[in-house]
Design a protein around this motif. Structure first.
Motif, short mmCIF file in Angstrom:
data_model
loop_
_atom_site.label_atom_id
_atom_site.label_comp_id
_atom_site.label_asym_id
_atom_site.label_seq_id
_atom_site.Cartn_x
_atom_site.Cartn_y
_atom_site.Cartn_z
N TRP A 158 18.18 30.98 0.65
CA TRP A 158 17.81 29.58 0.44
C TRP A 158 16.31 29.53 0.16
O TRP A 158 15.52 30.13 0.88
CB TRP A 158 18.15 28.73 1.66
CG TRP A 158 19.60 28.35 1.66
CD1 TRP A 158 20.67 29.17 1.89
CD2 TRP A 158 20.13 27.07 1.37
NE1 TRP A 158 21.82 28.47 1.77
CE2 TRP A 158 21.54 27.18 1.45
CE3 TRP A 158 19.57 25.85 1.05
CZ2 TRP A 158 22.38 26.10 1.22
CZ3 TRP A 158 20.41 24.76 0.83
CH2 TRP A 158 21.81 24.90 0.91
N GLY A 167 20.30 26.91 -2.63
CA GLY A 167 20.89 28.06 -1.95
C GLY A 167 22.39 28.05 -2.05
O GLY A 167 23.01 27.09 -2.50
N ARG A 178 25.71 27.06 4.96
CA ARG A 178 24.76 27.89 4.22
C ARG A 178 25.07 29.38 4.38
O ARG A 178 25.37 29.85 5.47
CB ARG A 178 23.33 27.63 4.72
CG ARG A 178 22.81 26.27 4.39
CD ARG A 178 21.41 26.10 4.92
NE ARG A 178 20.89 24.79 4.55
CZ ARG A 178 19.61 24.46 4.63
NH1 ARG A 178 18.70 25.33 5.04
NH2 ARG A 178 19.22 23.25 4.29
N TYR A 214 24.14 24.98 -3.90
CA TYR A 214 23.67 23.64 -3.56
C TYR A 214 22.24 23.51 -4.08
O TYR A 214 21.42 24.39 -3.89
CB TYR A 214 23.68 23.45 -2.04
CG TYR A 214 23.01 22.18 -1.58
CD1 TYR A 214 23.73 21.00 -1.45
CD2 TYR A 214 21.65 22.16 -1.26
CE1 TYR A 214 23.12 19.84 -1.01
CE2 TYR A 214 21.03 21.01 -0.83
CZ TYR A 214 21.78 19.85 -0.71
OH TYR A 214 21.17 18.69 -0.29
N GLN A 264 26.20 27.94 -0.71
CA GLN A 264 26.88 27.14 0.30
C GLN A 264 28.38 27.27 0.06
O GLN A 264 28.83 27.23 -1.08
CB GLN A 264 26.43 25.68 0.16
CG GLN A 264 26.76 24.78 1.31
CD GLN A 264 26.15 23.41 1.10
OE1 GLN A 264 26.42 22.76 0.10
NE2 GLN A 264 25.35 22.96 2.03
#
Length: 136
Positions: free
Chosen positions: A68, A56, A64, A42, A58
């Motif tokens: 990140w 990060g 998540r 993402y 995902q």
């Protein structure tokens, strides 16, 4: 004669109004898409899409996982936090906009654990707080 003048005036006003409306329609822009999701990563951008804001890993459910990273608008790395199944898990580091450390610590199950160090504007340790082993 008055009727012809009146009719000409009405036509002129209508054509000006139409021209202004066309100009307004052309000025309306589609909203800028500032996020993308590719190959499990993402990415969110600052407006203008020239600089990454946050990036990060995902999963397909938008949860998540992994590292990140958050960046300033001028590209400086401001924070790194690790996630596991959407919860903060592991080491985190947060910097001030000038690059100096703000704080560092560990998360377990999205809770602050262990000794966290907090720094002043010059990077000197201001205080340490022990959050223990967490509530679980």
């Amino acid at each position: 004669m008055k009727q012809l003048l009146f009719l000409t005036l009405i036509i002129l006003l209508c054509s000006c109004s139409e021209h202004n409306n066309e100009k307004q329609v052309k000025e309306i822009k589609t909203p800028e898409v500032l996020t993308e999701f590719q190959n499990g990563i993402y990415t969110e951008y600052y407006p203008g899409k020239k600089q990454v804001k946050i990036r990060g890993y995902q999963d397909s459910n938008k949860v998540r996982n992994g590292k990140w990273t958050y960046y300033s608008i001028d590209g400086k790395e401001l924070s790194i936090t690790y996630f596991e199944n959407g919860l903060r898990e592991g080491h985190t580091i947060v910097k001030r906009p000038n690059g100096v450390l703000n704080y560092v610590g560990e998360y377990r199950d999205d809770q602050m654990v262990g000794v966290w160090k907090f720094y002043d504007e010059k990077g000197n340790i201001k205080r340490e707080t022990d959050f223990g082993k967490g509530q679980k």
